[in-house]
Scaffold this active site. Structure first.
Site, PDB file in Angstrom:
ATOM      1  N   GLU A  88       0.745  -1.226   0.170  1.00 54.82           N
ATOM      2  CA  GLU A  88       0.214  -0.092  -0.050  1.00 54.82           C
ATOM      3  C   GLU A  88       1.003   1.209   0.193  1.00 54.82           C
ATOM      4  OE1 GLU A  88      -3.679   2.265   2.216  1.00 54.82           O
ATOM      5  OE2 GLU A  88      -2.989   0.471   2.937  1.00 54.82           O
ATOM      6  N   ASP A 140       9.985   6.755   1.295  1.00 55.15           N
ATOM      7  CA  ASP A 140       9.412   6.910  -0.208  1.00 55.15           C
ATOM      8  C   ASP A 140       9.416   5.705  -0.854  1.00 55.15           C
ATOM      9  OD1 ASP A 140       9.087   7.650  -2.776  1.00 55.15           O
ATOM     10  OD2 ASP A 140      11.070   8.369  -3.136  1.00 55.15           O
ATOM     11  N   ASP A 163      -3.180  12.268  -3.875  1.00 56.25           N
ATOM     12  CA  ASP A 163      -3.405  13.745  -4.357  1.00 56.25           C
ATOM     13  C   ASP A 163      -4.013  13.922  -5.849  1.00 56.25           C
ATOM     14  OD1 ASP A 163      -3.519  16.621  -4.446  1.00 56.25           O
ATOM     15  OD2 ASP A 163      -1.795  16.716  -2.965  1.00 56.25           O
ATOM     16  N   LYS A 167      -5.142  21.455 -10.082  1.00 57.61           N
ATOM     17  CA  LYS A 167      -4.590  22.529 -11.218  1.00 57.61           C
ATOM     18  C   LYS A 167      -3.935  21.904 -12.512  1.00 57.61           C
ATOM     19  CE  LYS A 167      -4.495  26.485  -8.107  1.00 57.61           C
ATOM     20  NZ  LYS A 167      -3.597  27.502  -7.377  1.00 57.61           N
ATOM     21  N   ASP A 199     -11.603  10.486  -5.890  1.00 55.32           N
ATOM     22  CA  ASP A 199     -12.990  10.774  -5.620  1.00 55.32           C
ATOM     23  C   ASP A 199     -12.890  12.209  -6.794  1.00 55.32           C
ATOM     24  OD1 ASP A 199     -11.127  12.620  -4.477  1.00 55.32           O
ATOM     25  OD2 ASP A 199     -12.664  13.221  -2.859  1.00 55.32           O
ATOM     26  N   THR A 238     -14.541   5.204   4.215  1.00 55.17           N
ATOM     27  CA  THR A 238     -13.898   5.932   5.164  1.00 55.17           C
ATOM     28  C   THR A 238     -14.451   7.000   5.646  1.00 55.17           C
ATOM     29  OG1 THR A 238     -12.390   6.879   4.081  1.00 55.17           O
ATOM     30  CG2 THR A 238     -11.656   4.949   4.845  1.00 55.17           C
ATOM     31  N   LYS A 239     -14.338   7.753   6.796  1.00 50.45           N
ATOM     32  CA  LYS A 239     -15.054   8.927   6.885  1.00 50.45           C
ATOM     33  C   LYS A 239     -14.594  10.021   6.037  1.00 50.45           C
ATOM     34  CE  LYS A 239     -14.827   8.414  12.098  1.00 50.45           C
ATOM     35  NZ  LYS A 239     -14.175   8.606  13.221  1.00 50.45           N
ATOM     36  N   GLU A 241     -14.158   9.717   2.677  1.00 47.96           N
ATOM     37  CA  GLU A 241     -15.007   9.354   1.501  1.00 47.96           C
ATOM     38  C   GLU A 241     -16.458   9.709   1.693  1.00 47.96           C
ATOM     39  OE1 GLU A 241     -15.605   5.545  -1.504  1.00 47.96           O
ATOM     40  OE2 GLU A 241     -14.272   5.555   0.398  1.00 47.96           O
TER      41      GLU A 241
END
Length: 259
Positions: A88, A140, A163, A167, A199, A238-239, A241
Site C-alpha cells: 500500500e 519513499d 492527491d 490545477k 474521488d 471511510t469518514k 470518503e
C-alpha cells in the site's frame, strides 16, 4: 497524495487538515515530466503527532516498523511467515489499511507512508486491533520499490485517494504516471492486481489512461466502458470518503491485473 491529505501519498484521511495548493517555488517542480526530477511518491507536509501516536511508536514501532534498506527485503523474514503480500502506497491515517488487514489475516500488508502522525495512527490501530499482518516502511515508496522489492513478489498494490493536484499545471505531480506504473507492474506476480481509488473523476480518467497504456496490465473484466470497476467489498467507506459523497463527489475504483 490526496488534496485532502497532509501527504500526497496518503489516502483516506479523516483527521488532518488540507494543505493549500500553492504554486511551486522551485523551478524544478515545474519540469514537464516526472522523470525530469527524481521520481518520488510523496511531498512532505507538516503535521502534529499526538501523545497516543507517540506512545504507539514506542510500544509497537520495534515490531512493526521496517527500516529502509538498499538491499532486497526478505518478506518471509519481515512478516515471520510465507504469505501473499500487498503493497500500500500512502495509507494516510491507516483507517482503510487496518480494516482490510483485519478482513484478510492471511495476506501480508507492506505499507509505505512518510507522514509521521499517519504512521503513529496506524501503529495505534495495530495495537488496538491486534493486527499482526502489517509492516510499515516510513520511507519513499519509489525507493522501496527500486531497492527492496524484487520483480514478481507482490500479490497486489493499493493506492487509495492519492492527491489529485487539481490545477492543470500541477498534473505532472500526480503519482499515477507511466514510470511508476511500470515499476509497480514489474513487481506484481502474474495475476496480481493494482487497485487505485479517487474521488476526482478527471484523475480517475487519467488513471485508466495510464494503466491501459502499460502492456503488462489488463483491465478488470467487470470494468465499465469508462474503465471504472465496482468498489471491492474489502475497501471500506471511510469518514473522508463519506464526507466527499455528502458533498456530491463521485468515488471511482480502477482495477487492473498483471498479464
Amino acid at each position: 497524495m490526496n488534496a485532502h491529505d497532509p501527504d500526497p501519498a496518503a489516502g483516506d484521511q479523516d483527521a488532518a487538515p488540507p494543505a493549500p495548493d500553492a504554486t511551486p517555488q522551485d523551478p524544478a517542480e515545474e519540469s514537464p515530466h516526472p522523470l525530469h526530477r527524481r521520481l518520488r511518491s510523496f511531498v512532505r507536509r507538516a503535521g502534529r503527532t499526538t501523545e497516543g501516536q507517540a506512545r504507539a511508536y514506542r510500544e509497537h514501532g520495534p515490531s512493526f516498523l521496517l527500516p529502509y534498506s538498499a538491499s532486497r527485503l526478505d518478506l518471509a523474514a519481515a512478516f515471520g511467515r510465507e504469505a501473499p503480500t500487498v503493497l500500500e502506497i500512502g495509507f494516510g491515517m491507516g483507517e482503510a489499511t487496518a480494516h482490510i488487514a483485519g478482513l484478510k489475516p492471511d495476506i501480508n500488508f507492506l505499507c509505505c507512508e512518510v507522514h509521521e502522525p499517519g504512521v503513529g495512527a496506524l501503529l495505534k490501530r495495530i495495537g488496538e486491533q491486534n493486527l499482526g499482518n502489517i509492516r510499515i516502511c516510513a520511507h519513499d515508496a519509489v525507493e522501496v520499490l527500486d531497492d527492496m522489492l524484487a520483480p514478481g513478489v507482490l500479490a497486489g498494490v493499493h493506492i487509495f485517494f492519492p492527491d489529485p493536484w487539481h490545477k492543470k499545471r500541477h498534473h505532472k505531480r500526480r503519482l499515477i504516471q507511466p514510470p511508476l506504473v511500470k515499476k509497480l507492474a514489474d513487481r506484481l506476480a502474474p495475476g496480481g492486481y493494482l487497485h487505485c481509488a479517487t474521488d476526482w473523476k478527471p484523475y480517475a480518467e487519467q488513471m485508466v489512461q495510464v494503466l491501459s497504456a502499460e502492456p503488462m496490465l489488463a483491465p478488470s473484466p467487470d470494468a465499465s466502458p469508462e474503465g471504472f470497476s465496482p468498489k471491492p467489498d474489502y475497501r471500506p467507506l471511510t469518514k473522508f470518503e463519506n464526507r466527499g459523497i455528502k458533498l456530491g463527489h463521485g468515488v471511482y475504483d480502477v482495477l487492473f491485473t498483471k498479464r
